[in-house]
Design an enzyme around this catalytic site. Structure first.
Site, PDB file in Angstrom:
ATOM      1  N   PHE A   5      -6.566   2.418  -7.161  1.00 34.31           N
ATOM      2  CA  PHE A   5      -5.246   2.606  -6.523  1.00 34.31           C
ATOM      3  C   PHE A   5      -5.049   4.057  -6.108  1.00 34.31           C
ATOM      4  O   PHE A   5      -4.035   4.673  -6.426  1.00 34.31           O
ATOM      5  CB  PHE A   5      -4.095   2.156  -7.455  1.00 34.31           C
ATOM      6  CG  PHE A   5      -4.158   0.709  -7.846  1.00 34.31           C
ATOM      7  CD1 PHE A   5      -3.717  -0.271  -6.967  1.00 34.31           C
ATOM      8  CD2 PHE A   5      -4.666   0.330  -9.080  1.00 34.31           C
ATOM      9  CE1 PHE A   5      -3.776  -1.612  -7.333  1.00 34.31           C
ATOM     10  CE2 PHE A   5      -4.734  -1.004  -9.445  1.00 34.31           C
ATOM     11  CZ  PHE A   5      -4.292  -1.963  -8.571  1.00 34.31           C
ATOM     12  N   HIS A   6      -6.003   4.607  -5.434  1.00 36.99           N
ATOM     13  CA  HIS A   6      -5.870   5.976  -4.932  1.00 36.99           C
ATOM     14  C   HIS A   6      -6.916   6.232  -3.845  1.00 36.99           C
ATOM     15  O   HIS A   6      -7.854   5.448  -3.669  1.00 36.99           O
ATOM     16  CB  HIS A   6      -6.046   7.004  -6.067  1.00 36.99           C
ATOM     17  CG  HIS A   6      -7.373   6.948  -6.731  1.00 36.99           C
ATOM     18  ND1 HIS A   6      -7.593   6.319  -7.931  1.00 36.99           N
ATOM     19  CD2 HIS A   6      -8.582   7.433  -6.344  1.00 36.99           C
ATOM     20  CE1 HIS A   6      -8.865   6.409  -8.252  1.00 36.99           C
ATOM     21  NE2 HIS A   6      -9.488   7.074  -7.311  1.00 36.99           N
ATOM     22  N   ALA A   7      -6.721   7.349  -3.165  1.00 34.01           N
ATOM     23  CA  ALA A   7      -7.733   7.877  -2.241  1.00 34.01           C
ATOM     24  C   ALA A   7      -7.986   9.316  -2.666  1.00 34.01           C
ATOM     25  O   ALA A   7      -7.262   9.869  -3.501  1.00 34.01           O
ATOM     26  CB  ALA A   7      -7.217   7.822  -0.805  1.00 34.01           C
TER      27      ALA A   7
END
Ligand code: T46
Length: 133
Positions: free
Chosen positions: A49-51
């Site tokens: 759930f991230h970049a």
């Protein structure tokens, strides 16, 4: 262009087993500055759930399997990692989620930078608007 890019590592096969060597400056398209691994994974959980703003990584499922969702803000793509001689290259600014971990899954990640929480974009709306800009 597909979001998933693969790095295939040559295998040294013998009747007694297989060996993969990953050497600096050869198969991975960045200098490896950090290695971390995930294990004891809850098969029902979803992670990521991230970049990353800058970080590039190669993820290799050394044991078992798992799925990655990659998203560049325009397109989403799901891939299966289940080969210890095949790494998923995750370039910077791709949203990722990992899920469907098999029992005993071990995921090792080769990273281009040291750990820096400031490199994470953990808000999807922020990621999507920056990616589309
Ligand atoms: C990624 C996916 C594939 C550290 O202290 N050092 C590290 O090098 C890493 C990677 C994490 N941590 C700490 C930060 C958190 O307190 O370990 C905890 C779990 O990290 P996170 O919630 O970011 O873990 P995942 O599985 O969601 O994501 C990780 C990587 O952080 C990320 O870069 O691409 O694996």
């Amino acid at each position: 262009m597909p979001l998933a890019e693969w790095v295939d590592f040559p295998e040294h096969c013998a009747d007694s087993g297989r060996l993969v060597a990953i050497e600096a400056g050869t198969s991975v398209p960045f200098e490896i500055r950090r290695v971390y691994y995930l294990y004891g994974l809850d098969t029902t959980s979803r992670r990521g759930f991230h970049a990353h703003k800058k970080l590039q990584q190669v993820a290799i499922c050394l044991h078992g399997s798992c799925r990655f969702l990659l998203d560049d803000g325009h397109t989403k793509e799901e891939v299966l990692l289940d080969q210890p001689n095949r790494g998923l290259l995750i370039r910077s600014f791709l949203w990722r989620e990992m899920f469907e971990f098999s029992e005993g899954c071990v995921l090792v990640v080769l990273a281009s930078e040291l750990y820096d929480e400031g490199d994470y974009v953990r808000d999807y709306k922020e990621f999507a608007s920056a990616a589309r800009a």
